[in-house]
Design a protein around this motif. Sequence first.
Motif, PDB file in Angstrom:
ATOM      1  N   LEU A 172      -5.392  16.908  30.114  1.00 36.62           N
ATOM      2  CA  LEU A 172      -6.134  16.470  31.269  1.00 36.62           C
ATOM      3  C   LEU A 172      -5.279  16.398  32.511  1.00 36.62           C
ATOM      4  O   LEU A 172      -5.036  15.336  33.043  1.00 36.62           O
ATOM      5  N   GLY A 173      -4.775  17.448  32.987  1.00 38.83           N
ATOM      6  CA  GLY A 173      -4.125  17.508  34.269  1.00 38.83           C
ATOM      7  C   GLY A 173      -2.887  16.673  34.416  1.00 38.83           C
ATOM      8  O   GLY A 173      -2.683  15.982  35.395  1.00 38.83           O
ATOM      9  N   THR A 174      -1.986  16.687  33.446  1.00 37.68           N
ATOM     10  CA  THR A 174      -0.828  15.809  33.493  1.00 37.68           C
ATOM     11  C   THR A 174       0.090  16.014  34.681  1.00 37.68           C
ATOM     12  O   THR A 174       0.168  17.079  35.224  1.00 37.68           O
ATOM     13  N   VAL A 175       0.814  14.958  35.046  1.00 38.15           N
ATOM     14  CA  VAL A 175       1.657  15.008  36.234  1.00 38.15           C
ATOM     15  C   VAL A 175       2.924  15.794  36.013  1.00 38.15           C
ATOM     16  O   VAL A 175       3.334  16.032  34.916  1.00 38.15           O
ATOM     17  N   LEU A 176       3.531  16.157  37.098  1.00 31.73           N
ATOM     18  CA  LEU A 176       4.739  16.943  37.037  1.00 31.73           C
ATOM     19  C   LEU A 176       5.959  16.062  36.920  1.00 31.73           C
ATOM     20  O   LEU A 176       5.990  14.962  37.399  1.00 31.73           O
ATOM     21  N   ILE A 202      -1.392  11.271  39.740  1.00 33.42           N
ATOM     22  CA  ILE A 202      -0.563  11.286  40.945  1.00 33.42           C
ATOM     23  C   ILE A 202       0.248   9.998  41.060  1.00 33.42           C
ATOM     24  O   ILE A 202       1.383  10.003  41.540  1.00 33.42           O
ATOM     25  N   PHE A 203      -0.307   8.889  40.564  1.00 28.55           N
ATOM     26  CA  PHE A 203       0.396   7.605  40.713  1.00 28.55           C
ATOM     27  C   PHE A 203       0.802   6.970  39.386  1.00 28.55           C
ATOM     28  O   PHE A 203       1.278   5.837  39.355  1.00 28.55           O
ATOM     29  N   ALA A 204       0.661   7.700  38.273  1.00 25.56           N
ATOM     30  CA  ALA A 204       1.067   7.164  36.970  1.00 25.56           C
ATOM     31  C   ALA A 204       1.442   8.316  36.052  1.00 25.56           C
ATOM     32  O   ALA A 204       1.054   9.467  36.279  1.00 25.56           O
ATOM     33  N   GLU A 205       2.191   8.010  34.990  1.00 27.58           N
ATOM     34  CA  GLU A 205       2.540   9.032  34.007  1.00 27.58           C
ATOM     35  C   GLU A 205       2.912   8.386  32.684  1.00 27.58           C
ATOM     36  O   GLU A 205       3.101   7.170  32.587  1.00 27.58           O
ATOM     37  N   GLY A 206       2.999   9.232  31.638  1.00 27.21           N
ATOM     38  CA  GLY A 206       3.229   8.731  30.291  1.00 27.21           C
ATOM     39  C   GLY A 206       4.514   9.226  29.681  1.00 27.21           C
ATOM     40  O   GLY A 206       5.449   9.632  30.372  1.00 27.21           O
ATOM     41  N   LEU A 207       4.563   9.211  28.376  1.00 25.90           N
ATOM     42  CA  LEU A 207       5.767   9.603  27.646  1.00 25.90           C
ATOM     43  C   LEU A 207       6.077  11.088  27.820  1.00 25.90           C
ATOM     44  O   LEU A 207       7.231  11.485  27.958  1.00 25.90           O
ATOM     45  N   TYR A 208       5.032  11.905  27.813  1.00 24.32           N
ATOM     46  CA  TYR A 208       5.195  13.358  27.904  1.00 24.32           C
ATOM     47  C   TYR A 208       4.186  13.919  28.896  1.00 24.32           C
ATOM     48  O   TYR A 208       3.261  13.245  29.330  1.00 24.32           O
ATOM     49  N   LYS A 209       4.391  15.186  29.248  1.00 21.61           N
ATOM     50  CA  LYS A 209       3.446  15.914  30.080  1.00 21.61           C
ATOM     51  C   LYS A 209       3.440  17.369  29.650  1.00 21.61           C
ATOM     52  O   LYS A 209       4.302  17.808  28.886  1.00 21.61           O
ATOM     53  N   ASN A 223      -5.631  -3.766  43.479  1.00 21.08           N
ATOM     54  CA  ASN A 223      -5.722  -4.204  42.087  1.00 21.08           C
ATOM     55  C   ASN A 223      -5.267  -3.137  41.098  1.00 21.08           C
ATOM     56  O   ASN A 223      -5.670  -3.137  39.937  1.00 21.08           O
ATOM     57  N   THR A 224      -4.441  -2.216  41.566  1.00 21.33           N
ATOM     58  CA  THR A 224      -3.973  -1.116  40.725  1.00 21.33           C
ATOM     59  C   THR A 224      -2.454  -0.992  40.820  1.00 21.33           C
ATOM     60  O   THR A 224      -1.883  -1.117  41.900  1.00 21.33           O
ATOM     61  N   LEU A 225      -1.810  -0.757  39.686  1.00 20.36           N
ATOM     62  CA  LEU A 225      -0.359  -0.554  39.657  1.00 20.36           C
ATOM     63  C   LEU A 225      -0.048   0.601  38.713  1.00 20.36           C
ATOM     64  O   LEU A 225      -0.376   0.548  37.523  1.00 20.36           O
ATOM     65  N   GLY A 226       0.591   1.648  39.253  1.00 14.89           N
ATOM     66  CA  GLY A 226       0.985   2.785  38.437  1.00 14.89           C
ATOM     67  C   GLY A 226       2.489   2.872  38.326  1.00 14.89           C
ATOM     68  O   GLY A 226       3.218   1.986  38.771  1.00 14.89           O
ATOM     69  N   ASN A 227       2.963   3.950  37.746  1.00 17.31           N
ATOM     70  CA  ASN A 227       4.411   4.121  37.581  1.00 17.31           C
ATOM     71  C   ASN A 227       4.853   5.541  37.914  1.00 17.31           C
ATOM     72  O   ASN A 227       5.930   5.976  37.533  1.00 17.31           O
ATOM     73  N   GLY A 228       3.991   6.281  38.633  1.00 19.63           N
ATOM     74  CA  GLY A 228       4.256   7.690  38.871  1.00 19.63           C
ATOM     75  C   GLY A 228       4.985   7.973  40.160  1.00 19.63           C
ATOM     76  O   GLY A 228       5.541   7.071  40.803  1.00 19.63           O
TER      77      GLY A 228
END
Length: 564
Positions: free
Chosen positions: A16-20, A86-93, A229-234
Amino acid sequence: MKTNWRLGLLLLILVLGTVLSACGSNKTADSGDAKNNTTAGETNTSKEPESKPAEPQILNWIIASELPTADSVKSYDTLSSSQIEIFAEGLYKIDGDNQTVPVLATGDPVISEDGLTYSITLRDGLKWPNGDPLTAKDFVFAWRRLFNPETAAQNASTYFNIKNAQAINEGNQPVEELGIEAVSDTELKITLEYPDTYFTASLSSVNLFPQNEAFVTSKGEAYGTNSENTLGNGPFVLTDWDGTGLNWVYVKNEQYWDKDNIKLDKINIQVVKEVGTGINLYESGAVDVASLSGEYISQYINDPEYLSVLTLTASNLELGISSNKYLQNENFRKALSLVINREELVNNVLIDGSKPLTGIVPKGIAVNPDTGTDFSDEAGALVVTNVEEGQKHWELAKQELGTDKIKLELITSDTDTAKKTGQYLQSQLETNLPGVTIELSNVPAKVRFEKMMSYKFDLALGGWTGDFDPVSYLNLFFSTYEHNHAVYQDATYDALITKIKTEDATDPQTRWKDLQEAQKFVLDKAVVAPLYQGASNYLVKSKVKGIITHNLGTPLEITRAYLE
C-alpha cells in the motif's frame, strides 16, 4: 491495500504505497522524460540527472479526495495510506525495485526453522517528532491496539496470521496474548499462527506502523482526526489539517533518522476533485502535479511532463447482496455483469490507460511458481460481455423475483472519473436490461467508504489494491472479512480461503491451484462485477525530481523528491 520478494515463489508487486527511505537503490521517475510510462510489474528506472536542488524546497501537490483518517491503525483505504506514508513509516518498505528493504529495522528478520518466529532489530536512537524515544514497545502498543475489538480497526483481519490476533479481535483473549514482544528497546519478537511466505513484506503495511502510546492514549477517540491529534515518525510532520478540510501541510521532521536525505522543506497538499481545475492550476504554475483522465490524456500524451502508471488496483461494481433482496438472486447478478461492456468503458469513457478486468485478481500481481505464467493470464477471461446472455438471465430473474421493474442506487465518489464511470454503468444497465432503473449518488470518498462499511447499499463503485498475493483480493468475499461489503457467505468458499491461508502455506503449487479455484468459484456466483484495472495519469513539473513510481499502492512516492 496495500510485494515481493516472492521469497522464490510469487512475483508480486508492492505494498500500500510504502514510504521511501535511504535504503536500497530506489528507482526514480524523472518527470521530464516522456518515456516514464510504466506497466504492471515494472518500476520506472529513469536516472536522476546530476543537478543542484532549487531554493526553496516547497512542493505543491494535489490529491483527488479528502483524507478519511490519519490513524495508521484505523486506515483502511489507499488514500489514507498514501498520506500516512508521508508522515509515518514501519519496520520495512517496498523500494523502487519492488524489494522489501529495512527502514526502522536494521536488516532482514531472523526467522526460526519452523517459520513461526521472527526476530527483528531496530535502529538505535530512533525518535518521535516530539523528542520521545521510539522503541520496540511502540510496535507492541500499536499492534495490540489494531486487534483490540474496541478500536474497531477495519483491516484487522488482514493480519490474523499473527499469533492470537483473531482470538483477541473477537474478544476471546486479552491483548497481552498477541504474538509480539519487546525483548528490549531495540529487539522485537513476533510469533505467527502458521508460516507465511509474505510476512516480511506485510511488515511494510501502514496498519503495522508504530504508535506513541503516551500521545495516542492522551488523545483518546480524537487521535488521527486532525493534525494536532496526530503523531507520526516519518520524513515529514502533518500540520494544518482540521480533519475535514481540503488543504494541509507537511513540514520536514527534524527528528527523522534519515533527515539528511530529505530535501523538501514543505509539501502543500490541496484536494482538487475536478480534473480541469487541477490542470488549470498546473498550467498557471500554482501546483507541481495534475491528474489526467479521459480526453485530457490525449491532449497531453506527448507532453514531456506526462507520466502514466498502470496500477494493481481492481475497480469493481460491488453488489449489496445482504441488504437488497433482488441482488440475492444469482440470475439478476449475472445479468448485471454480463451486459457491461468493459472494453468500451476503458477505451471510450475512461481513456486513461486502464485495462478491462477479466477476473478479480489484476494482471501483474503474481506468477505461477512453476511456469512463470501470470495469474490473470492463466485464469483466462472469467468476466465477459454478452448482452444476449445477460438478457436471458434477466428474464429468469424476473420470473424468480416476481417483478419486471427494479430500482437500484449506485454510489460513487464525486471525482470526475467516478462520475463518468457511474453514468456509463447507468446507461449500460438501463439500456440492456429494460425495467432496471439506476439512481446515481455521487458523494465524497469518505461518505462512500462509510456507506459501504455499513453493509447497507444497493450498488457501489469500489476498488481494491491488494497486498502481497492474490488472496488479498479473494479475501474480500470471505464471510467474516470486514471489507466483504456484500456480506457474502458460503461455507465452501470460506473453507477454500482458509486452506489457502494455512494448510497451503508450504505447498506453493497446491496453493496456486486453490487460488485459481477460489476466483472461479466466486465469479461463477457473480458476487461482484469486475470492471477495470486502473491506471494513474499525471502531469508532473520537470523541475520535480526523485519521484518513485509504484504499481501497487501509491502510484507516486514523493518523500524523497526535490526541486531542481
